[in-house]
Motif scaffolding. Structure first.
Motif, PDB file in Angstrom:
ATOM      1  N   PRO B  40       0.828  -1.201   0.000  1.00 50.72           N
ATOM      2  CA  PRO B  40       0.000   0.000   0.000  1.00 50.72           C
ATOM      3  C   PRO B  40       0.866   1.256   0.000  1.00 50.72           C
ATOM      4  CG  PRO B  40      -0.716  -1.494   1.718  1.00 50.72           C
ATOM      5  CD  PRO B  40       0.497  -2.093   1.124  1.00 50.72           C
ATOM      6  N   PHE B  41       0.431   2.252  -0.757  1.00 53.53           N
ATOM      7  CA  PHE B  41       1.423   3.227  -1.137  1.00 53.53           C
ATOM      8  C   PHE B  41       0.717   4.436  -1.720  1.00 53.53           C
ATOM      9  CE2 PHE B  41       3.886   4.321  -4.987  1.00 53.53           C
ATOM     10  CZ  PHE B  41       5.075   4.750  -4.404  1.00 53.53           C
ATOM     11  N   ILE B  42       1.213   5.613  -1.399  1.00 54.26           N
ATOM     12  CA  ILE B  42       0.657   6.820  -2.011  1.00 54.26           C
ATOM     13  C   ILE B  42       1.795   7.732  -2.443  1.00 54.26           C
ATOM     14  CG2 ILE B  42       0.210   7.722   0.320  1.00 54.26           C
ATOM     15  CD1 ILE B  42      -1.979   9.464  -0.954  1.00 54.26           C
ATOM     16  N   SER B  43       1.725   8.208  -3.680  1.00 50.08           N
ATOM     17  CA  SER B  43       2.834   9.006  -4.193  1.00 50.08           C
ATOM     18  C   SER B  43       2.339  10.192  -5.012  1.00 50.08           C
ATOM     19  CB  SER B  43       3.736   8.146  -5.072  1.00 50.08           C
ATOM     20  OG  SER B  43       4.667   8.965  -5.754  1.00 50.08           O
ATOM     21  N   THR B  69      -2.573   6.223  -5.699  1.00 49.50           N
ATOM     22  CA  THR B  69      -2.618   5.346  -4.528  1.00 49.50           C
ATOM     23  C   THR B  69      -2.640   3.906  -5.011  1.00 49.50           C
ATOM     24  OG1 THR B  69      -5.027   5.411  -4.501  1.00 49.50           O
ATOM     25  CG2 THR B  69      -3.891   6.956  -3.075  1.00 49.50           C
ATOM     26  N   VAL B  70      -1.962   3.053  -4.257  1.00 49.40           N
ATOM     27  CA  VAL B  70      -1.989   1.618  -4.541  1.00 49.40           C
ATOM     28  C   VAL B  70      -2.467   0.918  -3.280  1.00 49.40           C
ATOM     29  CG1 VAL B  70      -0.659  -0.386  -5.241  1.00 49.40           C
ATOM     30  CG2 VAL B  70      -0.008   1.870  -6.068  1.00 49.40           C
ATOM     31  N   GLU B  71      -3.537   0.165  -3.390  1.00 49.16           N
ATOM     32  CA  GLU B  71      -3.992  -0.631  -2.242  1.00 49.16           C
ATOM     33  C   GLU B  71      -4.738  -1.843  -2.783  1.00 49.16           C
ATOM     34  OE1 GLU B  71      -7.139   1.309   0.063  1.00 49.16           O
ATOM     35  OE2 GLU B  71      -7.199   2.864  -1.461  1.00 49.16           O
ATOM     36  N   ASN B  72      -4.478  -2.996  -2.184  1.00 53.96           N
ATOM     37  CA  ASN B  72      -5.146  -4.234  -2.574  1.00 53.96           C
ATOM     38  C   ASN B  72      -5.194  -4.438  -4.090  1.00 53.96           C
ATOM     39  OD1 ASN B  72      -5.622  -4.585   0.127  1.00 53.96           O
ATOM     40  ND2 ASN B  72      -7.622  -3.577   0.020  1.00 53.96           N
TER      41      ASN B  72
END
Lengths: 285, 130
Positions: B40-43, B69-72
């Protein structure tokens, strides 16, 4: 009873007016559809940003970020008033303006940002500090307009000229109903419900502060965009209702005037017949 | 290979929604790839080229701003401006590039350096994909 020709002229002119109000109603309903579509299209974007902001705020309890610190009671306010550019839309403009005046009376340390020509016309005559005004933007609504406004607001807010930014505008509830809404845009208001907040541990890149900065940027842009769309939809709905009423009233007026016209005409004919008949009678004698 | 979901959302509309193998995103501190199972990641995004790989096919877009955003295994890109190759006017982008370069080289103190730099990056991204 009146003169027969005067009544005829009045009927004609009311008929013309009715045509115009009817056309305006049609135009408003077409524009309303467009604005409504815009509101629906902006929803996924706005929802996502709000969710991310709520998530970040939830995770960072201690914060130095100005956008999360709620203002004190005697704070300096920038008030954004959103009216329409045009009239003929019922109480749409006057309600917003009234609410704004009320707010400024209660909070003397308030400066004004004015969106829409109607509000501008009123407030330029009043003794208020108007920082900036934006007129004529509802004709050609596009996202760049909201970016321009948002940039101005951001600049003032982050240069510490104001502690919070409030917006008063009309919300589109349905075609019959528009509500005057008073909303704090900055700092980001505390949300009670944490529904949809992601509990995953996010990595931030480059770092938390920069992510928050970018999110805030986008948040204000889309918030202003949403408010403009709401106000535009509400304006068109108000105009539709107002013009619908005007058309109905014109129809009623035409009906009663036509009745009057026929009565006057009938009376004139009767008069004439009486004259002819009594003339003939006189000759027979 | 398992697929990722990609969603690109603009204020006016959902620009794109599809399943992909992997994506290269221009992050502020450099490009990065997102594959299945990413953490999980936000950039924050910088103006640059977005590359989408799907079934060995590559599609490129000029991405100008926003964040991801990256999640699941769901990638969500929120941006105000994104362009596909056929939406870009190459000669205009080249002009913009020239202008931005001149502005940065002029080294005057009154120019907004960050803005000029962003304009330069945007122009480069546009030219790369067109």
């Amino acid at each position: 009873m009146g003169n027969i020709r005067d009544i005829k002229t009045r009927i004609d002119s009311i008929r013309n007016t009715r045509q115009i109000t009817n056309a305006m109603k049609m135009v408003a309903s077409a524009k309303l559809r467009k604005a409504q579509k815009g509101i629906i299209n902006a929803r996924p974007y706005a929802d996502n940003i709000n969710r991310m902001l709520a998530t970040i705020k939830f995770k960072t309890k201690e914060t130095h970020q100005k956008i999360f610190i709620q203002p004190k009671s005697d704070a300096k306010t920038a008030l954004v008033v959103v009216t329409a550019d045009r009239g003929l839309c019922g109480s749409f403009n006057s309600f917003v303006i009234k609410a704004a005046i009320q707010y400024m009376n209660d909070h003397p340390k308030t400066d004004l940002f004015c969106i829409g020509k109607k509000g501008f016309d009123i407030f330029k005559k009043k003794d208020v500090k108007m920082i900036k005004s934006y007129t004529g933007l509802f004709n050609e609504m596009n996202f760049n307009v909201s970016i321009e406004i948002a940039n101005d607001l951001k600049q003032h807010f982050f240069m510490n000229k104001y502690d919070h930014i409030e917006v008063i505008y009309n919300e589109f509830k349905n075609i019959m109903q528009q509500n005057v809404i008073h909303k704090q845009v900055l700092p980001i208001p505390d949300v009670e419900e944490l529904e949809g907040v992601s509990l995953l541990d996010f990595l931030y890149e480059p770092d938390e502060d920069e992510v928050i900065e970018e999110l805030t940027n986008k948040y204000i842009n889309v918030e202003i965009w949403r408010i403009l769309l709401e106000s535009s939809a509400a304006e068109q709905a108000a105009r539709m209702t107002a013009m619908d009423n005007a058309t109905d009233n014109a129809t009623d007026l035409i009906e009663s005037l036509t009745l009057n016209y026929n009565m006057v005409r009938q009376a004139a004919i009767t008069n004439e017949i009486i004259e002819i008949a009594s003339g003939a009678e006189a000759q027979n004698q | 290979m398992e697929k990722l979901k990609l969603k690109i959302i603009q204020p006016q509309k959902i620009f794109l929604e599809l399943e992909v193998d992997d994506v290269i995103i221009p992050g502020r501190d450099g490009d990065f790839g997102v594959f299945y199972g990413h953490t999980p990641f936000i950039s924050v995004i910088r103006p640059g080229v977005l590359e989408i790989y799907n079934n060995n096919e590559l599609t490129k877009y000029a991405l100008h701003d926003g964040y991801v955003t990256v999640e699941n295994n769901l990638i969500t890109i929120l941006c105000e401006v994104i362009e596909s190759a056929d939406q870009i006017d190459k000669s205009r982008a080249e002009l913009a590039l020239e202008r931005a370069e001149k502005r940065i080289k002029s080294n005057q103190s009154d120019i907004d350096f960050r803005r000029a730099e962003n304009a330069l990056k945007r122009a480069v991204a546009r030219i790369t994909i067109s």
